[in-house]
Write a protein that holds these residues in place. Structure first.
Motif, mmCIF file in Angstrom:
data_model
loop_
_atom_site.group_PDB
_atom_site.id
_atom_site.type_symbol
_atom_site.label_atom_id
_atom_site.label_comp_id
_atom_site.label_asym_id
_atom_site.label_seq_id
_atom_site.Cartn_x
_atom_site.Cartn_y
_atom_site.Cartn_z
ATOM 1 N N LYS A 77 1.041 -0.722 0.155
ATOM 2 C CA LYS A 77 -0.310 0.229 -0.185
ATOM 3 C C LYS A 77 0.537 1.268 -0.181
ATOM 4 O O LYS A 77 1.703 1.527 0.965
ATOM 5 C CB LYS A 77 -1.173 0.138 1.566
ATOM 6 N N PRO A 78 0.854 2.174 -1.139
ATOM 7 C CA PRO A 78 1.691 3.048 -1.388
ATOM 8 C C PRO A 78 1.033 4.365 -0.660
ATOM 9 O O PRO A 78 -0.283 4.696 -0.527
ATOM 10 C CB PRO A 78 1.893 3.180 -3.029
ATOM 11 N N ILE A 79 2.044 5.013 -0.142
ATOM 12 C CA ILE A 79 2.160 6.687 1.060
ATOM 13 C C ILE A 79 2.581 7.338 -0.012
ATOM 14 O O ILE A 79 3.312 7.527 0.396
ATOM 15 C CB ILE A 79 1.553 6.169 2.399
ATOM 16 N N GLY A 82 -0.302 11.294 2.142
ATOM 17 C CA GLY A 82 -1.204 10.799 3.340
ATOM 18 C C GLY A 82 -2.097 11.663 3.705
ATOM 19 O O GLY A 82 -2.430 11.422 5.499
ATOM 20 N N TYR A 84 -5.275 11.142 3.426
ATOM 21 C CA TYR A 84 -6.646 9.839 3.209
ATOM 22 C C TYR A 84 -6.537 8.507 3.841
ATOM 23 O O TYR A 84 -5.599 7.678 4.209
ATOM 24 C CB TYR A 84 -7.245 10.112 1.864
ATOM 25 N N ALA A 87 -5.151 5.634 2.189
ATOM 26 C CA ALA A 87 -4.074 5.167 2.434
ATOM 27 C C ALA A 87 -3.477 4.333 3.062
ATOM 28 O O ALA A 87 -2.316 3.732 3.102
ATOM 29 C CB ALA A 87 -3.236 7.039 2.287
ATOM 30 N N LEU A 101 6.641 6.817 -0.055
ATOM 31 C CA LEU A 101 7.366 7.827 -0.673
ATOM 32 C C LEU A 101 7.976 9.168 -0.328
ATOM 33 O O LEU A 101 8.610 9.677 -1.137
ATOM 34 C CB LEU A 101 6.435 7.862 -1.755
ATOM 35 N N GLY A 143 -7.501 21.151 -4.477
ATOM 36 C CA GLY A 143 -8.861 21.744 -3.121
ATOM 37 C C GLY A 143 -7.768 20.737 -1.737
ATOM 38 O O GLY A 143 -8.209 22.011 -0.786
ATOM 39 N N ALA A 144 -7.355 19.956 -1.141
ATOM 40 C CA ALA A 144 -6.885 19.146 -0.522
ATOM 41 C C ALA A 144 -5.951 20.465 0.214
ATOM 42 O O ALA A 144 -5.423 20.153 1.020
ATOM 43 C CB ALA A 144 -6.549 18.137 -0.371
ATOM 44 N N THR A 148 -0.397 18.669 -0.336
ATOM 45 C CA THR A 148 -0.101 17.222 -0.735
ATOM 46 C C THR A 148 0.641 16.570 -2.211
ATOM 47 O O THR A 148 0.817 17.537 -2.382
ATOM 48 C CB THR A 148 -1.840 17.397 -1.138
ATOM 49 N N GLY A 159 -8.194 15.151 -7.907
ATOM 50 C CA GLY A 159 -7.558 16.506 -8.909
ATOM 51 C C GLY A 159 -8.065 17.922 -8.886
ATOM 52 O O GLY A 159 -7.691 18.674 -9.610
ATOM 53 N N PRO A 160 -9.226 18.010 -8.210
ATOM 54 C CA PRO A 160 -9.843 19.293 -8.510
ATOM 55 C C PRO A 160 -9.510 20.070 -7.861
ATOM 56 O O PRO A 160 -9.125 19.916 -7.011
ATOM 57 C CB PRO A 160 -11.445 18.950 -9.001
ATOM 58 N N GLY A 223 -0.381 -1.117 -7.926
ATOM 59 C CA GLY A 223 1.047 -0.241 -7.891
ATOM 60 C C GLY A 223 1.216 0.312 -6.894
ATOM 61 O O GLY A 223 0.799 1.031 -7.010
ATOM 62 N N TYR A 225 2.803 4.771 -8.264
ATOM 63 C CA TYR A 225 3.724 5.850 -8.828
ATOM 64 C C TYR A 225 4.411 6.286 -9.127
ATOM 65 O O TYR A 225 4.138 6.828 -7.541
ATOM 66 C CB TYR A 225 2.587 6.463 -9.832
ATOM 67 N N ASN A 392 -10.620 23.829 7.493
ATOM 68 C CA ASN A 392 -11.110 22.842 7.227
ATOM 69 C C ASN A 392 -11.178 22.035 8.852
ATOM 70 O O ASN A 392 -12.812 20.954 8.843
ATOM 71 C CB ASN A 392 -10.896 21.129 6.028
ATOM 72 N N TYR A 399 -13.965 16.858 10.399
ATOM 73 C CA TYR A 399 -14.981 16.821 9.859
ATOM 74 C C TYR A 399 -15.248 16.341 8.891
ATOM 75 O O TYR A 399 -13.755 15.261 8.317
ATOM 76 C CB TYR A 399 -15.030 18.771 8.973
HETATM 77 C C1 LIG Z 1 -9.404 18.180 3.542
HETATM 78 C C2 LIG Z 1 -8.976 16.884 2.834
HETATM 79 C C3 LIG Z 1 -9.536 18.019 1.502
HETATM 80 C C4 LIG Z 1 -10.267 17.014 -0.040
HETATM 81 N N1 LIG Z 1 -10.117 18.320 -1.050
HETATM 82 C C5 LIG Z 1 -9.622 17.391 -2.369
HETATM 83 C C6 LIG Z 1 -10.017 18.369 -3.460
HETATM 84 O O1 LIG Z 1 -10.185 19.488 -3.321
HETATM 85 N N2 LIG Z 1 -9.098 17.970 -4.586
HETATM 86 C C7 LIG Z 1 -9.157 16.263 -4.548
HETATM 87 O O2 LIG Z 1 -8.427 15.975 -5.823
HETATM 88 N N3 LIG Z 1 -8.197 15.936 -3.285
HETATM 89 C C8 LIG Z 1 -9.144 16.600 -2.117
HETATM 90 N N4 LIG Z 1 -8.877 15.709 -1.043
HETATM 91 C C9 LIG Z 1 -8.476 14.046 -1.876
HETATM 92 C C10 LIG Z 1 -6.997 14.326 -2.304
HETATM 93 O O3 LIG Z 1 -7.074 14.452 -2.907
HETATM 94 C C11 LIG Z 1 -5.818 13.265 -1.362
HETATM 95 O O4 LIG Z 1 -5.754 14.262 -0.724
HETATM 96 C C12 LIG Z 1 -4.653 14.401 -2.396
HETATM 97 O O5 LIG Z 1 -4.556 14.283 -3.954
HETATM 98 C C13 LIG Z 1 -3.912 13.036 -2.443
HETATM 99 O O6 LIG Z 1 -2.072 13.360 -1.867
HETATM 100 P P1 LIG Z 1 -2.423 12.856 -0.503
HETATM 101 O O7 LIG Z 1 -1.937 12.925 0.912
HETATM 102 O O8 LIG Z 1 -4.106 12.723 0.121
HETATM 103 O O9 LIG Z 1 -2.227 11.126 -0.935
HETATM 104 P P2 LIG Z 1 -2.259 9.744 -0.465
HETATM 105 O O10 LIG Z 1 -3.021 9.747 1.294
HETATM 106 O O11 LIG Z 1 -0.780 10.145 0.119
HETATM 107 O O12 LIG Z 1 -3.232 8.637 -0.914
HETATM 108 C C14 LIG Z 1 -4.278 8.872 -1.854
HETATM 109 C C15 LIG Z 1 -4.346 7.258 -2.543
HETATM 110 O O13 LIG Z 1 -3.797 7.486 -3.398
HETATM 111 C C16 LIG Z 1 -3.047 6.689 -3.004
HETATM 112 N N5 LIG Z 1 -1.736 6.697 -3.568
HETATM 113 C C17 LIG Z 1 -0.303 8.165 -2.973
HETATM 114 N N6 LIG Z 1 0.501 8.035 -3.982
HETATM 115 C C18 LIG Z 1 0.494 6.971 -3.977
HETATM 116 C C19 LIG Z 1 1.240 6.453 -5.538
HETATM 117 N N7 LIG Z 1 2.514 6.833 -5.595
HETATM 118 N N8 LIG Z 1 1.237 5.643 -6.435
HETATM 119 C C20 LIG Z 1 -0.113 4.708 -6.074
HETATM 120 N N9 LIG Z 1 -1.082 5.337 -5.282
HETATM 121 C C21 LIG Z 1 -0.612 6.171 -4.615
HETATM 122 C C22 LIG Z 1 -2.867 6.100 -2.090
HETATM 123 O O14 LIG Z 1 -2.492 4.911 -1.671
HETATM 124 C C23 LIG Z 1 -4.747 6.488 -1.587
HETATM 125 O O15 LIG Z 1 -4.718 5.586 -1.675
HETATM 126 C C24 LIG Z 1 -8.961 16.634 -0.027
HETATM 127 C C25 LIG Z 1 -9.016 15.584 1.205
HETATM 128 C C26 LIG Z 1 -8.847 16.508 2.079
HETATM 129 C C27 LIG Z 1 -7.800 15.144 4.135
#
Ligand SMILES: Cc1cc2nc3c(=O)[nH]c(=O)nc-3n(C[C@H](O)[C@H](O)[C@H](O)COP(=O)(O)OP(=O)(O)OC[C@H]3O[C@@H](n4cnc5c(N)ncnc54)[C@H](O)[C@@H]3O)c2cc1C
Length: 547
Positions: A77-79, A82, A84, A87, A101, A143-144, A148, A159-160, A223, A225, A392, A399
């Motif tokens: 499980k990749p992170i 982090g 969400y 992950a 990563l 938006g996150a 991120t 990714g919006p 897998g 990326y 948030n 939330y």
């Molecule tokens: C408060 C909040 C607001 C958010 N608002 C938005 C928003 O407006 N728009 C939006 O697009 N998203 C939003 N998100 C979700 C957000 O998309 C993801 O949180 C972000 O895209 C990815 O960064 P992350 O740190 O969450 O990734 P992670 O939590 O690290 O990963 C997200 C998912 O992708 C997988 N993953 C991560 N890296 C890789 C990799 N290299 N290869 C394969 N799989 C991988 C993980 O296993 C997990 O399932 C929000 C999240 C939060 C907590």
């Protein structure tokens, strides 16, 4: 459960002793996840504990770790950054190696001429934005927020963001990926895969758009990326952002060729009309309904408190009693933020005129107090950098998002009253923050150029109060019912609920979806790419017997 000792030793050989651990204290720091308490047994704040955490530094090391998972029948499980809980590992019974990563944190290339950057998974939006702004470019920040991972949103999830209307969605802006498949093959997508460089993720060369990129990605279940190229967009502002003011309400001065507005409308029909007008007239660099995340009853008072260094959250109650705040709260009940950026002074003057004409024709208005210099500069800081994600969680520390189904403005306005009524009903018990029912926020457009929007209901709960957590969980269940009984598909709350559901419950939902055969196709794709099942169920499939 524990990892076989020889497997652990092999991990040490791959990444070096100091970059792998099975120390329970470290493992639990990965399992501790925001949102977990809403769906985990006994409202635990912990997702299942991984059997080990490994931190590879290169694609080859990732590949070796993935191959080891296949050899030992362990999930991978990749992170990245982090944000969400999905992950983390999903099931107690699945031995899972968490692939962190964070050591892959380099911007590998910025190609000014062809307008893209190549990054590793731990490069965050703020890091790349700061570098490319020096060259007159910008990136879409989701938006996150700016902390991120770009690779996570562009390759593995959504990714919006506020800038998507002008800059595109990261799931579209990805121009090529390096992918370590679940069996440990390395695939380079699109033009990169045919040796022509990073300029198109879909070809000439292999594309994963239809098998695991799509709209919501494979969320770590297909897998890893290890690199991606992301599109750069023109930035007509200064080479460096120079914030001013006092913590926490930093302000970003507004250049002559920019305008920063909060715009309000009298009703939701006008809200939809004005969105279409903005799309059609192609004005606006950043377009977002941001401040309403605090709830329509409380938002104006909160943000005015936030930018005032002499005030704290404790002052809000008193502020809400002031006649001018009551008036402002009504004035901007249905409002959103719009930042215009001109490529020249003539351009910004024209955009300004067009906006005035749109407001005149639709009956919208600029909210005077929020367009004054202090608030406008704060808005500029917030939305250009997206560094305020702590907000948030402002009310009580937790939330969750419900609704957020994407569609045309006319379609989205159809669920607004249902979402508002639903939150009012669920918050009436006093276990969720009562902020006016409408805590709906979201991007002006989730597609570059406009066309599709969505509103997420911000539901604030106290993660330390079991009754409040239970109310949050119940709200998610209710929101699914509200949506379905009114002819809408379920929203993002269903994705959260599924994190805690049994496989059978998830299959039941997938079977009832509009096109269940999609999940049978996905099963076949999974069987082909992941024969040893090292990915978890974030890649949704239906078993053969359900077909
Ligand atoms: C408060 C909040 C607001 C958010 N608002 C938005 C928003 O407006 N728009 C939006 O697009 N998203 C939003 N998100 C979700 C957000 O998309 C993801 O949180 C972000 O895209 C990815 O960064 P992350 O740190 O969450 O990734 P992670 O939590 O690290 O990963 C997200 C998912 O992708 C997988 N993953 C991560 N890296 C890789 C990799 N290299 N290869 C394969 N799989 C991988 C993980 O296993 C997990 O399932 C929000 C999240 C939060 C907590």
């Amino acid at each position: 459960m524990a990892l076989a000792r020889d497997a652990y030793r092999k991990l040490e050989e791959i990444v070096g002793k100091e970059h792998v651990t099975d120390d329970p204290a470290f493992l639990d720091s990965y399992a501790f996840q925001w949102l977990a308490e809403l769906v985990r047994p006994k409202q635990s704040h912990f997702m299942p504990r991984p059997v080990a955490v490994v931190m590879p530094a290169s694609t080859e090391e990732v590949q070796a770790v993935v191959k080891l998972c296949n050899e030992y029948g362990v999930k991978a499980k990749p992170i990245s950054t982090g944000w969400y809980h999905w992950a983390a590992p999903l099931k107690e019974e699945d031995d899972t190696i968490q692939i962190d990563l964070r050591r892959m944190n380099r911007i590998l290339e910025i190609d000014e001429k062809n307008m893209f950057a190549v990054v590793e998974p731990y490069v965050i939006c703020a890091q790349l934005q700061a570098e490319v702004m020096k060259l007159g470019y910008n990136i879409n920040i989701i938006g996150a927020g700016s902390s991120t991972s770009i690779v996570a949103s562009a390759c593995a999830y959504a990714g919006p963001g506020p800038s998507t209307f002008w800059m595109g969605n990261n799931s579209d802006n990805v121009l090529g990926m390096e992918w370590v498949t679940p069996t440990g093959e390395i695939i380079r997508t699109g033009s990169l895969g045919s040796g022509s460089g990073w300029f198109c993720s879909e070809g000439p060369g292999p594309s994963v758009r239809g098998i695991c990129r799509g709209a919501l990605g494979s969320r770590g279940a297909m897998g890893v990326y290890t690199k991606c190229a992301i599109k750069l967009i023109h930035w007509p502002g200064p080479p460096e952002l120079e914030p001013q003011g006092t913590l926490p309400g930093y302000r970003l001065p507004i250049p002559d060729n920019f305008r920063v507005y909060t715009i309000a409308v009298p009703d939701w029909d006008t809200w939809a009309d004005i969105y279409y007008e903005i799309y059609d007239n192609e004005i606006g660099y950043i377009f977002h309904r941001q401040f309403n995340l605090a709830g329509a009853d409380l938002a104006p008072a909160l943000w005015l408190t936030y930018i005032d260094p002499d005030k704290t959250l404790g002052d809000i109650e008193e502020l809400l009693e002031k006649p001018e705040i009551k008036e402002l709260t009504e004035e901007m009940r249905i409002s959103f933020q719009l930042i215009l950026a001109g490529r020249s002074m003539r351009d910004i003057e024209l955009q300004d005129k067009i906006l005035d004409r749109i407001l005149e024709e639709t009956g919208g208005w600029k909210v005077k107090r929020f367009c004054e210099q202090d608030m406008a500069e704060f808005t500029n800081m917030y939305l250009q950098r997206m560094g305020h994600k702590h907000m948030n969680f402002v009310w009580v520390g937790g939330y969750l998002g419900s609704w957020m189904q994407s569609g045309t403005p006319d379609w989205v306005k159809g669920y607004v009253p249902i979402a508002i009524k639903g939150l009012e009903r669920d918050a009436a018990s006093g276990k969720l923050v009562q902020c006016g029912g409408d805590a709906l926020m979201g991007c002006g457009s989730q597609l570059g150029g406009g066309g599709m929007t969505g509103l997420e209901q911000f539901v604030s709960y106290d993660p330390a109060d079991p009754e409040s957590v239970a109310a949050g969980t119940q709200h998610m269940v209710d929101a699914v019912k509200d949506a379905v009984s009114n002819g809408f598909p379920p929203g993002k709350e269903l994705l959260y609920l599924q994190v805690g559901q049994k496989d059978e419950e998830i299959w039941e939902t997938l079977e009832k979806s509009a096109q269940p055969m999609v999940y049978h196709f996905q099963r076949k794709i999974k069987e082909a790419f992941d024969p040893n099942n090292i990915g978890d169920r974030m890649y949704s499939i239906l078993p053969e017997e359900k077909g």
